[in-house]
Design an enzyme around this catalytic site. Sequence first.
Site, PDB file in Angstrom:
ATOM      1  CD  GLU A   1      -3.140   5.425   6.659  1.00 46.45           C
ATOM      2  OE1 GLU A   1      -3.071   5.577   5.270  1.00 46.45           O
ATOM      3  OE2 GLU A   1      -2.062   5.010   7.282  1.00 46.45           O
TER       4      GLU A   1
ATOM      5  N   GLY B   1       2.170   2.085  10.977  1.00 45.12           N
ATOM      6  CA  GLY B   1       2.999   3.198  10.632  1.00 45.12           C
ATOM      7  C   GLY B   1       3.669   3.720  12.128  1.00 45.12           C
TER       8      GLY B   1
ATOM      9  CG  ASN C   1      -1.671   1.195   1.510  1.00 45.96           C
ATOM     10  OD1 ASN C   1      -1.737   2.138   0.358  1.00 45.96           O
ATOM     11  ND2 ASN C   1      -2.375   1.370   2.650  1.00 45.96           N
TER      12      ASN C   1
ATOM     13  CE  LYS D   1      -0.259   3.382   4.743  1.00 47.01           C
ATOM     14  NZ  LYS D   1      -0.027   3.759   6.125  1.00 47.01           N
TER      15      LYS D   1
ATOM     16  CB  SER E   1       5.072  -1.694  12.131  1.00 46.65           C
ATOM     17  OG  SER E   1       4.613  -0.620  12.488  1.00 46.65           O
TER      18      SER E   1
ATOM     19  CG  HIS F   1      -5.819   1.836   5.209  1.00 51.87           C
ATOM     20  ND1 HIS F   1      -5.481   2.786   5.992  1.00 51.87           N
ATOM     21  CD2 HIS F   1      -4.902   1.022   4.990  1.00 51.87           C
ATOM     22  CE1 HIS F   1      -4.327   2.353   6.356  1.00 51.87           C
ATOM     23  NE2 HIS F   1      -3.822   1.335   5.796  1.00 51.87           N
TER      24      HIS F   1
ATOM     25  CD  GLU G   1      -3.549  -2.708   7.555  1.00 50.39           C
ATOM     26  OE1 GLU G   1      -2.546  -2.999   6.870  1.00 50.39           O
ATOM     27  OE2 GLU G   1      -4.171  -1.578   7.280  1.00 50.39           O
TER      28      GLU G   1
HETATM   29  C1  PEP Z   1      -0.793  -0.036   5.945  1.00 47.70           C
HETATM   30  O1  PEP Z   1      -1.214   1.211   6.378  1.00 47.70           O
HETATM   31  O2  PEP Z   1      -1.681  -0.924   5.621  1.00 47.70           O
HETATM   32  C2  PEP Z   1       0.180  -0.498   6.897  1.00 47.70           C
HETATM   33  C3  PEP Z   1       0.275  -1.640   7.220  1.00 47.70           C
HETATM   34  O3  PEP Z   1       1.195   0.444   7.273  1.00 47.70           O
HETATM   35  P1  PEP Z   1       2.640   0.128   7.922  1.00 47.70           P
HETATM   36  O4  PEP Z   1       3.120  -1.313   7.387  1.00 47.70           O
HETATM   37  O5  PEP Z   1       3.596   1.191   7.503  1.00 47.70           O
HETATM   38  O6  PEP Z   1       2.483  -0.155   9.229  1.00 47.70           O
END
Ligand code: PEP
Length: 255
Positions: A98, A174, A10, A12, A214, A96, A168
Amino acid sequence: MNRKKLIAGNWKMNKTSAEAVALAREIVQGAGTRTDVEVVVCPPFTALESVAAVVDGSQVRLGAQNMHFEPSGAFTGEVSAPMLRAFFATHVILGHSERRNLFGETDELVNRKVLSALKNQLRPIVCVGESLAEREASLTLKVVQTQTERALEGVSKELAAGIIIAYEPVWAIGTGKVATTEQAQEVHGFIRGLLTKLQGEAVSQRMRILYGGSMKPANAPELLAQKDIDGGLIGGASLEARSFLELVKAAAGPA
Ligand code: PEP
């Protein structure tokens, strides 16, 4: 059940079209002809067309990060499922955290998008997960259950198998904080049980449940070895070919 692992990047709101092409080229080169892991890249809308040309003919699949549920109309700034299909996108990330937290997406909206994606032969990657406050209040399983049930409302058994769920935990996205393998497997196992109740054993055994939050080359092998973790949705570590390709390798398992 032997489910093929899936690693989805992703990107973003990162990468201009030219930068996205460069990254996609490295990924296509690195992923080569490997078919043991499904690899999906999700660039921003503005790079979908250029990345589509790079992944064409390779094993790497193209996904979008969002879409509107209507096929067309007066929805300024939005993009529809048929538009994504026209770029040969095969996957779309929906719900997601976000989108939910920054843009007010509700479970109902996510469900409408899921139904529209399926109608247009796009595979939804549906994100679910609890906030830190919800985990601390022991609400994790309840939140994940509600989000999953609502997202799948009205989905037939035949189409459900194509849906990918991404667990998630919002507090791990992040932040560098990763769920422990036990925390992750507990929720993944719970989601599998829920999918069995909703769609039956045969379908739930075919559905992939990704972990996101992460995930990095250092923590991926242990997470990916868990019984109900079928891959990863990767944010930060997907922005560089080297780390992303290491995750693809980790998903293939020990050589
Ligand atoms: C995400 O936003 O889907 C995600 C998993 O981000 P990160 O790997 O940066 O935590």
